[in-house]
Design an enzyme around this catalytic site. Structure first.
Site, PDB file in Angstrom:
ATOM      1  N   GLU A 145      32.278  38.374  33.230  1.00 56.53           N
ATOM      2  CA  GLU A 145      33.301  39.067  32.431  1.00 56.53           C
ATOM      3  C   GLU A 145      33.475  38.395  31.061  1.00 56.53           C
ATOM      4  O   GLU A 145      34.578  38.135  30.601  1.00 56.53           O
ATOM      5  CB  GLU A 145      34.630  39.109  33.188  1.00 56.53           C
ATOM      6  CG  GLU A 145      34.549  39.875  34.502  1.00 56.53           C
ATOM      7  CD  GLU A 145      35.882  40.016  35.206  1.00 56.53           C
ATOM      8  OE1 GLU A 145      36.840  39.300  34.839  1.00 56.53           O
ATOM      9  OE2 GLU A 145      35.985  40.851  36.126  1.00 56.53           O
ATOM     10  N   ILE A 146      32.359  38.152  30.414  1.00 51.93           N
ATOM     11  CA  ILE A 146      32.350  37.297  29.235  1.00 51.93           C
ATOM     12  C   ILE A 146      32.984  37.947  28.010  1.00 51.93           C
ATOM     13  O   ILE A 146      33.251  37.254  27.010  1.00 51.93           O
ATOM     14  CB  ILE A 146      30.908  36.828  28.943  1.00 51.93           C
ATOM     15  CG1 ILE A 146      30.900  35.524  28.147  1.00 51.93           C
ATOM     16  CG2 ILE A 146      30.099  37.947  28.285  1.00 51.93           C
ATOM     17  CD1 ILE A 146      31.479  34.336  28.854  1.00 51.93           C
TER      18      ILE A 146
END
Length: 873
Positions: free
Chosen positions: A441-442
C-alpha cells in the site's frame, strides 16, 4: 507461464550439540530442536557451537548516551530475559502514543576456557529498529532495520577467562530513512527475538554474509523422476595461514540415510573468503515437498582439514517446482489455489517479544484450518516461523516493511535494499517461501506537499528493488500489495513485479460487498494476463458486540461473518485468481487505532490471546479436509431482546446436510451451501436453550453443542440496559447485555424523537479514556429530547453514560439533564468538567409512581447520551 524451481535449505544457526559449560548462559532447548541439528558430537569434537544467551540481561530505558552502559550498579537496571520489548504495556494504555526512543541492554558473559582460539560471533535474530553493539565498551557495529537478523564477529573484542560486558543500544525512534515510516501496527522497541553466541574454527562457513547460513541451495530442474541440486557457499578463513581443505556436501533423506555426496578440495588464502560450488546432477525419484506431503531432505555441508572437521552445518532441502500466470498457480505441475491469511507476530500481553513455541503454534493453528498459504505481514518474521512452515507444508509470501509511502533519499533506498538482501539471503533456502514482496500500500499515505515526486521516485525504487530481488534469487517471483486505488495502474507500478496483490475492503472501508467483485472484473478486463492475489480483505469484530441486523462499521461478529461469506463466494466465482490471504488471522496491536478495542486491530479470525471466533470455523469448513461442524453461536451465547421472535442461526460444516435441534426438538435438516453454510430461524425460550447440530462426512459422525442463555427484557425486568445510538447489543464483563437502541413504544422504553439511519450504529474511532467498555461510549444519540421507560412504580437506580467525541474545547456543548422533572445535572459541559474523549458514568436514585422520563435540554450545541441503565432497587 513462468516456472520456478528451488532447492531449499532451512537457515540454521545451530549445527552441533554442546554442553552448557561452554558459556554461562542457558541453552534454548526449544529452538535447538526446531533447528535440525547437523550432528551430536561430544563437546571436544564440536566444530561449530551455537547457543542462546537470552537469560540474565539487564535493561535501562535511559538510552541518552554510551555512558549509560558503564553504570555498574545493577539496582539501576531492570533484570530481564530475551525476548523483550519495552512497549508491551504503554502501547495499550490510555495515554496517546508509546515510547519510541533509545534503551540499553547489557549482559556479563564469561566464556569457558574450551572456547579459547575459537571465532566468536554474536547473532541477533532481530532488534527494533536500530542496534549499536558494544563489547567491553568498544563499539562493534551497527544494524539498521527491525525485522531481520544480524551478526558480528566479536573475537577481537572478547577477553578469555574473565567477564565480558555485552551492551546493546536499541532505538525504535522514527527515522525518515528507515522503513516502515507509518503503518497500522505497533513498532515495538527491544531485542525481541533470540540472541545467539556462535563459536567456530578460524575456517568456517561465513556467518556475517547478511547473517545468512553461508550456504545457498537451488534445484535448477525438478520432476517426479529426477532433480538436480546446486550448492553454493562462502568459506571464510580468518587465520593468518593459507589452508587446504575439503568441502563435503551430502544429501540426507528424512530417515537419516545418505543418498548422495560430493567432495571438493579447496585452497583458501589467509584472511580471505573463498566461494565454492558443487552440483548433484541427478537425484532419482525425489519425494516432492507440498502442503499435503511436506517432505524434507537435508543437505549437510562439512569443512574438513586432514580428516578433522572444522565446520559442519545441516540444512533441510525440499524439492518442488511451481508456475503461475494470469489464470492461476500450479505446484509440482498441478493446479492449486493459494488459500490462507496474513499474520502479524505479536501476542496479547507480550507485544512482539513472543517465544518460539507460540510462533510455531500460530502456524499449526493456521494449518489446522486448511490453509496452505500465509503472507508474513509486513516484515520478515522469526526463524521459527519459516522452519514451521517448511515442516507443515505452508507456502509463504514474505516481504520487507516498506508501507504507506517512501522517503526520497539515498539512505532510505540503501536501507530498503539492505533489508531486501537480508531477507532473501537469510530465508531463500526455505521450500515454504514462494514469493518476495517489497512494498505494501505504498501510495496510501503519501504526503500531499510532495506527492507527485514521491510517487515517481517510488516507481524508480520499485524497479531497483525488483531487479535486486531477481539478482539475489532468480527462482522466485516478486510481488507488491496495492490498496484499492487505480493510482498504481496510472503510475505503471503494476508492470514491475511478477504478481500483483490487491488489498480490498469493499463493504468495510467502502460501501458494498458487491463492489469487490466489480473491482476484480474491471482489473481482469484491463489486464487479462496479470497474475492476481487478494492479499488483504477483512472487517472488524469485537466479540462483545452483536446484532441481528448487522451493518458496516458496527464491529459485530455477525457483520464480520457476512463480509467473509460474501468475499469467499465472490472469489470462488473468479477461478483466475491465484489465491487469497484474508486480513488477519489473529487480532494484533495497532497503537494508533481507537475504535471499539483501542490499540488493537480486531479483524482476526482469532482474538489477540488466540481464542477462535465463529468466523474461523467458516474457513475451516471450506478449506480443511478434516470433518467440520460448528454452530456459529459460540461468540454470542448470552442474548437478550425485548420480544421473542426468530433469530437466524448459522452452522458451518463440510457435511452435505446438517440437522439442527433446539432443546431436543428438530428444526429440520438442511443442505449446506457452496460456502459450507446452513441457516435456521430459531425462536429461543426465555432462559437456557440447548442447540445441537449433527451431520456426517463420510463415515465420520459430527456433533456440535452450544448452550444459549436468552433473556426477555420488559419494563418489569429488574434491569434494563441500553447501548444508546447503536444497532448492536454490547455484552460487558459482568455479562450484562446492553440492548441495541430503539424508539419508544407505549408500555416499553426507548428514545423519543427521530434519529437518522446514517447515525444509528455509527461508531467513533476514538479511544475513550477511563474505561475498557469503549463501545458503550463510542455510539451515542445527539440532539435527543428525552428517553422514556414505562416501568412500574418503585425505587430505581438510573445510570447515565456520556463521552464527548466531537469537541475538544469547553463551551461547545452544554446541556441540562432532568429525571422525572428534577434537574440532576445542570449545565453539563463534558470537556470542561471531565475532558474530551473521557468516559463519564453517573448514577441517581429515583422513586417513581409511574415511569421514568429523562429529559435533555440543550444550552449550547446539542445534548448527547451514550448509555442508560435502569435497575430496580
Amino acid at each position: 507461464m513462468k516456472n520456478f524451481a528451488a532447492g531449499i535449505l532451512c537457515f540454521c544457526v545451530l549445527s552441533l550439540l554442546f554442553s552448557d559449560s561452554y558459556v554461562n548462559a542457558q541453552f534454548n532447548q526449544t529452538k535447538a530442536h526446531q533447528l535440525s541439528l547437523a550432528s551430536s558430537f561430544a563437546a571436544d569434537n564440536s566444530a561449530r557451537i551455537a547457543l542462546t544467551i537470552n537469560d540474565n540481561w539487564r535493561f535501562s530505558p535511559d538510552g541518552a548516551s554510551s555512558a549509560q552502559m558503564r553504570d555498574t550498579a545493577d539496582d539501576n537496571w531492570e533484570k530481564i530475559n530475551i525476548p523483550h520489548t519495552w512497549n508491551d504495556k504503554d502501547a495499550f494504555d490510555d495515554t496517546p502514543d508509546y515510547r519510541r526512543g533509545a534503551s540499553w541492554y547489557r549482559k556479563n558473559l564469561t566464556l569457558d576456557r574450551n572456547l579459547k582460539n575459537k571465532r566468536i560471533f554474536l547473532y541477533f535474530e532481530a532488534a527494533n529498529q536500530t542496534a549499536d553493539v558494544y563489547v567491553n565498551e568498544k563499539f562493534v557495529g551497527n544494524h539498521i532495520g527491525g525485522y531481520s537478523a544480524f551478526a558480528f564477529d566479536v573475537t577481537d573484542f572478547i577477553k578469555d577467562d574473565e567477564p565480558n560486558l555485552i551492551a546493546v543500544k536499541v532505538d525504535n525512534s522514527f527515522n525518515a530513512d528507515i522503513a516502515p515510516l507509518t503503518a497500522d501496527f505497533t513498532f515495538y522497541g527491544g531485542i525481541y527475538r533470540d540472541v545467539w553466541l556462535i563459536a567456530t574454527d578460524d575456517v568456517h562457513l561465513k556467518v556475517t554474509d547478511y547473517a545468512s547460513s553461508g550456504v545457498t541451495i537451488s534445484t535448477p530442474q525438478v520432476s517426479e523422476k529426477s532433480a538436480t541440486v546446486n550448492v553454493r557457499g562462502t568459506i571464510e578463513n580468518s587465520s593468518a595461514n593459507a589452508r587446504r581443505i575439503e568441502i563435503v556436501n551430502s544429501i540426507i533423506d528424512a530417515g537419516g540415510a545418505e543418498i548422495a555426496s560430493t567432495v571438493e578440495k579447496l585452497d583458501v588464502k589467509a584472511k580471505s573468503d573463498q566461494i565454492f560450488e558443487t552440483q548433484f546432477k541427478s537425484v532419482a525419484n525425489p519425494k516432492l515437498w507440498s502442503p499435503e506431503n511436506p517432505y524434507l531432505y537435508a543437505i549437510k555441508t562439512t569443512i574438513r582439514e586432514n580428516g578433522v572437521i572444522l565446520d559442519d552445518v545441516s540444512n533441510p532441502l525440499g524439492f518442488r517446482w511451481f508456475s503461475y500466470d494470469g489464470n492461476g498457480f500450479q505446484l509440482n505441475g498441478k493446479p492449486i489455489k493459494l488459500r490462507g491469511a496474513n499474520r502479524h507476530q505479536d501476542y496479547a500481553g507480550m507485544g512482539n517479544a513472543v517465544p518460539d513455541s507460540l510462533h510455531v503454534r500460530d502456524l499449526e493453528l493456521m494449518k489446522s484450518a486448511g490453509y496452505n498459504f500465509v503472507r508474513l505481514a509486513h516484515y520478515p518474521q522469526d526463524p521459527a516461523i519459516l522452519q514451521a512452515a517448511d515442516r507443515l507444508g505452508i507456502m509463504l509470501w514474505e516481504e520487507i516493511p516498506l508501507v504507506n509511502y517512501i522517503t526520497i533519499s539515498q539512505k532510505f533506498n540503501d536501507n530498503a535494499a539492505t533489508m531486501l538482501k537480508e531477507m532473501i539471503r537469510q530465508h531463500r533456502n526455505h521450500p515454504s517461501v514462494i514469493m518476495w514482496g517489497y512494498m505494501n500500500e505504498i501510495y496510501l499515505r503519501v504526503p500531499k506537499e510532495n506527492a507527485e515526486n514521491i510517487r515517481k521516485e517510488t516507481v524508480v525504487l520499485a524497479r531497483n528493488l525488483d531487479k535486486l530481488a531477481h539478482d539475489e534469487d532468480a527462482t522466485r517471483p516478486t510481488t507488491i500489495a496495492f490498496h484499492g486505488n487505480d493510482v498504481y495502474n496510472q503510475m505503471n507500478l503494476g508492470e514491475i513485479p511478477n504478481i500483483i496483490g490487491w488489498n480490498l475492503y469493499s463493504g468495510w472501508y467502502s460501501n458494498k460487498f458487491e463492489d469487490f467483485g466489480k473491482f476484480l472484473d474491471d482489473q481482469r478486463k484491463r489486464f487479462p494476463n496479470r497474475p492476481l492475489i487478494i492479499s488483504e480483505y477483512g472487517a472488524n469484530s469485537d466479540l462483545r458486540l452483536h446484532s441481528n441486523a448487522p451493518r458496516r462499521f458496527d464491529s459485530t461478529a455477525e457483520y464480520q461473518r457476512l463480509f467473509h461469506e460474501s468475499y469467499l463466494e465472490q472469489m470462488n466465482a473468479r477461478p483466475y485468481l491465484l489465491g487469497s490471504t484474508l486480513w488477519n488471522e489473529f487480532d494484533f496491536g495497532a497503537e494508533l487505532r481507537g475504535e471499539n478495542m483501542p490499540h488493537v486491530n480486531n479483524k482476526g479470525m482469532w482474538t489477540y490471546d488466540r481464542k477462535p471466533k465463529d468466523v474461523h470455523y467458516f474457513y475451516k469448513a471450506n478449506w480443511s479436509n478434516e470433518p467440520v461442524l460448528h454452530i456459529a453461536a459460540n461468540d454470542w451465547k448470552n442474548r437478550a431482546a425485548t420480544e421473542i421472535k426468530p433469530q437466524k442461526i448459522d452452522v458451518y460444516s463440510n457435511a452435505a446436510q446438517v440437522e439442527l435441534f433446539l432443546n431436543g426438538v428438530s428444526l429440520g435438516t438442511k443442505n449446506t451451501s457452496d460456502v459450507k453454510k446452513a441457516t435456521w430461524d430459531v425462536v429461543f425460550n426465555d432462559g437456557e436453550n440447548a442447540l445441537v447440530a449433527v451431520g456426517n462426512r463420510g463415515a465420520a459422525k459430527m456433533t456440535d453443542v452450544v448452550n444459549v442463555n436468552f433473556k426477555l427484557i420488559t419494563v418489569n425486568s429488574p434491569e434494563i440496559a441500553v447501548n444508546v445510538g447503536s444497532n448492536a447489543d454490547f455484552i460487558d464483563e459482568s455479562q450484562t447485555v446492553w440492548l441495541a437502541d430503539q424508539p419508544y413504544k407505549r408500555g416499553s422504553f426507548g428514545y423519543i424523537g427521530e434519529i437518522s439511519p446514517a447515525v444509528m450504529g455509527s461508531q467513533s474511532d476514538k479511544n475513550i479514556i477511563g474505561t475498557s467498555d469503549d463501545p458503550l461510549f463510542q455510539t451515542q444519540q445527539e440532539n435527543l429530547s428525552n428517553y422514556r421507560f414505562d416501568v412500574p412504580a418503585g425505587a430505581y437506580e438510573v445510570e447515565l453514560k456520556f463521552a464527548e467525541m466531537k469537541f475538544d474545547k469547553p463551551n461547545q456543548r452544554v446541556f441540562d439533564v432532568k429525571i422525572n422533572g428534577a434537574t440532576v445535572m445542570e449545565k453539563l459541559d463534558l470537556v470542561r468538567d471531565y475532558g474530551a474523549q473521557t468516559a463519564l458514568t453517573k448514577r441517581f436514585a429515583v422513586n417513581t409512581a409511574s415511569g421514568i422520563v429523562i429529559d435533555f435540554t440543550p444550552i449550547q450545541g446539542k445534548a448527547i447520551l451514550s448509555g442508560v441503565r435502569i435497575r430496580r432497587l
